[in-house]
Design a protein around this motif. Sequence first.
Motif, PDB file in Angstrom:
ATOM      1  N   TYR A 159      51.437 -32.690 -36.895  1.00 49.39           N
ATOM      2  CA  TYR A 159      51.867 -31.763 -35.839  1.00 49.39           C
ATOM      3  C   TYR A 159      51.352 -30.352 -36.146  1.00 49.39           C
ATOM      4  O   TYR A 159      50.837 -29.655 -35.262  1.00 49.39           O
ATOM      5  N   GLY A 160      51.495 -29.918 -37.393  1.00 52.02           N
ATOM      6  CA  GLY A 160      50.996 -28.599 -37.788  1.00 52.02           C
ATOM      7  C   GLY A 160      49.494 -28.493 -37.642  1.00 52.02           C
ATOM      8  O   GLY A 160      48.967 -27.462 -37.174  1.00 52.02           O
ATOM      9  N   ALA A 161      48.781 -29.555 -38.027  1.00 55.09           N
ATOM     10  CA  ALA A 161      47.326 -29.553 -37.866  1.00 55.09           C
ATOM     11  C   ALA A 161      46.952 -29.453 -36.392  1.00 55.09           C
ATOM     12  O   ALA A 161      46.025 -28.732 -36.015  1.00 55.09           O
ATOM     13  N   GLY A 162      47.694 -30.157 -35.537  1.00 58.17           N
ATOM     14  CA  GLY A 162      47.437 -30.084 -34.101  1.00 58.17           C
ATOM     15  C   GLY A 162      47.637 -28.693 -33.545  1.00 58.17           C
ATOM     16  O   GLY A 162      46.892 -28.246 -32.664  1.00 58.17           O
ATOM     17  N   CYS A 163      48.640 -27.997 -34.076  1.00 60.11           N
ATOM     18  CA  CYS A 163      48.899 -26.620 -33.656  1.00 60.11           C
ATOM     19  C   CYS A 163      47.700 -25.732 -33.985  1.00 60.11           C
ATOM     20  O   CYS A 163      47.236 -24.948 -33.145  1.00 60.11           O
ATOM     21  N   LEU A 164      47.167 -25.877 -35.195  1.00 58.91           N
ATOM     22  CA  LEU A 164      46.007 -25.059 -35.581  1.00 58.91           C
ATOM     23  C   LEU A 164      44.773 -25.442 -34.769  1.00 58.91           C
ATOM     24  O   LEU A 164      44.019 -24.556 -34.336  1.00 58.91           O
ATOM     25  N   VAL A 165      44.560 -26.740 -34.550  1.00 59.82           N
ATOM     26  CA  VAL A 165      43.409 -27.166 -33.750  1.00 59.82           C
ATOM     27  C   VAL A 165      43.486 -26.572 -32.350  1.00 59.82           C
ATOM     28  O   VAL A 165      42.477 -26.112 -31.801  1.00 59.82           O
ATOM     29  N   GLU A 170      41.190 -22.997 -28.406  1.00 57.42           N
ATOM     30  CA  GLU A 170      41.331 -21.917 -27.427  1.00 57.42           C
ATOM     31  C   GLU A 170      40.299 -20.820 -27.659  1.00 57.42           C
ATOM     32  O   GLU A 170      39.810 -20.201 -26.714  1.00 57.42           O
ATOM     33  N   ALA A 171      39.985 -20.594 -28.939  1.00 59.56           N
ATOM     34  CA  ALA A 171      38.981 -19.578 -29.268  1.00 59.56           C
ATOM     35  C   ALA A 171      37.575 -20.052 -28.893  1.00 59.56           C
ATOM     36  O   ALA A 171      36.686 -19.241 -28.650  1.00 59.56           O
ATOM     37  N   GLY A 172      37.386 -21.392 -28.837  1.00 59.89           N
ATOM     38  CA  GLY A 172      36.099 -21.951 -28.437  1.00 59.89           C
ATOM     39  C   GLY A 172      35.103 -21.997 -29.574  1.00 59.89           C
ATOM     40  O   GLY A 172      35.316 -21.413 -30.649  1.00 59.89           O
ATOM     41  N   GLY A 173      34.009 -22.715 -29.363  1.00 57.73           N
ATOM     42  CA  GLY A 173      32.921 -22.728 -30.331  1.00 57.73           C
ATOM     43  C   GLY A 173      33.021 -23.772 -31.414  1.00 57.73           C
ATOM     44  O   GLY A 173      32.202 -23.776 -32.347  1.00 57.73           O
ATOM     45  N   TYR A 174      34.009 -24.673 -31.345  1.00 56.15           N
ATOM     46  CA  TYR A 174      34.142 -25.711 -32.361  1.00 56.15           C
ATOM     47  C   TYR A 174      33.990 -27.098 -31.740  1.00 56.15           C
ATOM     48  O   TYR A 174      34.476 -27.357 -30.638  1.00 56.15           O
ATOM     49  N   GLU A 175      33.331 -27.975 -32.492  1.00 55.90           N
ATOM     50  CA  GLU A 175      33.257 -29.387 -32.121  1.00 55.90           C
ATOM     51  C   GLU A 175      34.377 -30.124 -32.847  1.00 55.90           C
ATOM     52  O   GLU A 175      34.516 -30.013 -34.074  1.00 55.90           O
ATOM     53  N   LEU A 176      35.186 -30.890 -32.113  1.00 57.54           N
ATOM     54  CA  LEU A 176      36.329 -31.587 -32.700  1.00 57.54           C
ATOM     55  C   LEU A 176      35.977 -33.036 -32.996  1.00 57.54           C
ATOM     56  O   LEU A 176      35.433 -33.744 -32.138  1.00 57.54           O
ATOM     57  N   SER A 177      36.306 -33.480 -34.197  1.00 55.27           N
ATOM     58  CA  SER A 177      36.189 -34.904 -34.499  1.00 55.27           C
ATOM     59  C   SER A 177      37.281 -35.657 -33.735  1.00 55.27           C
ATOM     60  O   SER A 177      38.207 -35.042 -33.173  1.00 55.27           O
TER      61      SER A 177
END
Length: 247
Positions: A159-165, A170-177
Amino acid sequence: MGKIHVVTRKEEIDGAKMKGKIAVVFDVLLATSTIATVLEHGARSVIPVLDGEQARSRAAEMNHDDCMLVGEYEGRTIDGFLDPNPSALKASAKGKKIILSTTNGTVAVHKSSPARRIFTCSLLNAKAVANALTKDHSEDTIILVCSGSSGHFSLEDFYGAGCLVQHLAEAGGYELSDAAQTAKLFYEGCKEEPAVVLAKSKVGKMLEKYGFQEEISFISARDCFSCVPVLYGDELIDYRHLKVNSS
């Protein structure tokens, strides 16, 4: 473009794949929440160790008045140590070096040591950590490490990891696994208040059983701290201080 991945247990860490990456460790109940709290309230640093023996050895090298021994193993406070409950430590942390030993969180920090840089994160300071990452590591691969609970998956860390992701997305510019995308969707899909979600976890139920409902409520306050714990040498300090000292 940077990349984000989530490891769901510290036991899944691949040291070779961690090299050159940025690690962010989660142990929401309780280690990384404790780290955020004491640094926010003026602790000089937090020294994460593997066990009580290593903690005592480290303390023997230091001035007794400068440090505090804090730790638990399998949910029980280590003899002669303070309990690692964040709300109970915040009043006494100022000016101290906190030597911290926990079953999962501090072990996860050590297991992440091949990474180029290691941060720790909780719900309390997720936004601050996200801001630091997007500012200084927007082109890096960031691995979010859920400590887990004695080898098992833990709801609260995911849950905490999801919050950071979510903050990073929202900031943009990242590719998510796929794992990062799943953590984000899980976090966004939880419509209940964070304290309710954490209380449903195995560790949350244990804390409630022993009368620590207020601790869960304290830990569940999102984005209320501005500290960004980062490992410098063998100590976790506020990243803002590291930036000032290196500028």
